[in-house]
Design an enzyme around this catalytic site. Structure first.
Site, PDB file in Angstrom:
ATOM      1  N   ASP A   1       6.564   3.974  -1.468  1.00  0.00           N
ATOM      2  CA  ASP A   1       5.384   4.771  -1.110  1.00  0.00           C
ATOM      3  C   ASP A   1       5.751   5.853  -0.093  1.00  0.00           C
ATOM      4  O   ASP A   1       4.985   6.788   0.127  1.00  0.00           O
ATOM      5  CB  ASP A   1       4.332   3.852  -0.448  1.00  0.00           C
ATOM      6  CG  ASP A   1       3.148   3.570  -1.371  1.00  0.00           C
ATOM      7  OD1 ASP A   1       2.967   4.319  -2.332  1.00  0.00           O
ATOM      8  OD2 ASP A   1       2.427   2.594  -1.100  1.00  0.00           O
TER       9      ASP A   1
ATOM     10  N   GLN B   1      -0.836  -2.768  -1.407  1.00  0.00           N
ATOM     11  CA  GLN B   1      -2.025  -1.985  -1.729  1.00  0.00           C
ATOM     12  C   GLN B   1      -2.953  -1.905  -0.513  1.00  0.00           C
ATOM     13  O   GLN B   1      -3.331  -2.924   0.065  1.00  0.00           O
ATOM     14  CB  GLN B   1      -2.756  -2.624  -2.930  1.00  0.00           C
ATOM     15  CG  GLN B   1      -3.925  -1.812  -3.440  1.00  0.00           C
ATOM     16  CD  GLN B   1      -3.531  -0.438  -3.970  1.00  0.00           C
ATOM     17  OE1 GLN B   1      -2.577  -0.284  -4.729  1.00  0.00           O
ATOM     18  NE2 GLN B   1      -4.247   0.593  -3.548  1.00  0.00           N
TER      19      GLN B   1
ATOM     20  N   LYS C   1      -1.048   0.771 -11.916  1.00  0.00           N
ATOM     21  CA  LYS C   1       0.374   0.861 -11.554  1.00  0.00           C
ATOM     22  C   LYS C   1       1.201  -0.055 -12.445  1.00  0.00           C
ATOM     23  O   LYS C   1       2.278   0.322 -12.917  1.00  0.00           O
ATOM     24  CB  LYS C   1       0.569   0.506 -10.071  1.00  0.00           C
ATOM     25  CG  LYS C   1       0.106   1.627  -9.147  1.00  0.00           C
ATOM     26  CD  LYS C   1      -0.076   1.185  -7.711  1.00  0.00           C
ATOM     27  CE  LYS C   1      -0.745   2.323  -6.920  1.00  0.00           C
ATOM     28  NZ  LYS C   1      -1.187   1.924  -5.595  1.00  0.00           N
TER      29      LYS C   1
END
Ligand code: NAP
Length: 297
Positions: A120, A97, A53
């Site tokens: 997200d 995460q 990422k």
């Protein structure tokens, strides 16, 4: 033989567009999108996702900030970090995460992320907005799946889409997205409680398989010409490979590619799109910040 839907190519094209927008943001507003990624512990898979990422951010000119916390960090410490990032003017997107260590409540942490920085698309506010068709951050993998179907040249409206898997991060949101007015598909959602999945997939124009089990979808379960989006990522032991395994999706490639009209490979299909849509969401968040700043000045 079916067409291979090239997720790498689509991803590269979208990332080039994103990079252009980022440089325009810098030129016009003097700001760049900023993504903060919090990693708790050192799970090797999570470390490699976070690295990927950050690399992707750098490639499109975005700022990324990695916050590493030890595996024994408390839930309160993590929540405090999320709140600090919620208030940070340079950060447009916050990503925690997953999975988190067991002693930390995932729900409490996700709930703490400001919906305006939830790139997200996992917070209840954004999930709710998606369900009622409001503008929101769409969850990255499901959004990438819709982009891949469109990229394959398939008109989604009016089609019958069958989704296999009902997780909160893939199956349910992809079913919801395909059923939204913008896509306008008729959607069937299958899972382990569905007695005969093949009776549904054989009627499907589009099959999205996200079960996490290799071989869940076989060619004899498909209508000829159907589009198959294979989300699964499974490690199959393979002594001939240096790393001792190969990756396979949930669809049996040989039999499905013989019947499908188009199919995504694993790797190189859905995978590259997930990070691309994360970059996309972070760019949208930064655009919203620029708009807010302009309206205040
Ligand atoms: P998950 O949370 O384990 O959910 C799997 C879902 O599939 C569950 O709803 C389960 O049903 C259903 N299922 C499992 N076996 C089935 C079967 N034999 N028949 C019908 N349904 C079945 O997994 P996930 O997070 O959704 O991920 C699914 C796969 O996609 C995994 O391989 C994951 O690694 C991959 N993935 C890839 C990306 C990417 O970017 N490429 C992103 C996310 C996930 P129940 O609810 O009844 O248990």
């Amino acid at each position: 033989m079916s067409t291979k839907i090239d997720g790498k190519a689509l991803s590269a094209a979208l990332r080039a567009e994103i990079a252009q927008s980022v440089s325009a943001m810098r030129a016009e507003h003097g700001i760049a999108p900023g993504l903060a990624v919090i990693l708790v512990g050192d799970n090797p898979a999570s470390v490699s996702y976070v690295t990927a990422k950050e690399r992707a951010c750098a490639e499109v000119g975005m700022l990324s900030r990695e916050i590493r916390m030890p595996a024994d960090a408390t839930e309160e410490e993590l929540l405090a970090e999320v709140r600090r990032l919620n208030a940070d003017q340079e950060i447009d997107g916050i990503l925690v995460q997953l999975p988190l260590p067991r002693h930390i409540g995932e729900k409490a942490v996700i709930d703490a992320i400001s919906p305006d920085k939830d790139v997200d698309g996992f917070t209840p506010v954004n999930v709710g907005r998606m369900m009622i068709g409001e503008e929101c951050f769409l969850p990255c993998t499901p959004h990438g799946i819709v982009k891949l179907i469109e990229f394959a040249g398939v008109e989604i409206a009016g089609k019958h889409a069958v989704v296999i898997g009902r997780s909160n991060i893939v199956g349910k949101p992809v079913a919801a997205l395909l059923a939204r007015r913008e896509c306008n598909a008729t959607v069937t959602l299958c899972h382990t409680g569905t007695p005969d999945i093949a009776q549904f997939t054989r009627q499907a124009d589009i099959v999205v398989v996200a079960a996490g089990r290799p071989g869940t979808l076989r060619g004899d379960m498909l209508k000829p010409g159907a589009v198959v989006i294979d989300v699964g990522v499974n490690r199959i032991p393979d002594a001939t490979r240096e790393r001792g395994f190969r990756l396979a999706g949930d669809a049996d490639w040989e039999s499905c590619s013989a019947v499908a009209g188009a199919i995504t490979p694993v790797p190189g299909g859905v995978g590259p799109m997930t990070i691309t849509m994360l970059l996309w969401n972070t760019l949208q968040a930064c655009k919203a910040r620029a708009k807010r700043a302009a309206s205040q000045s």
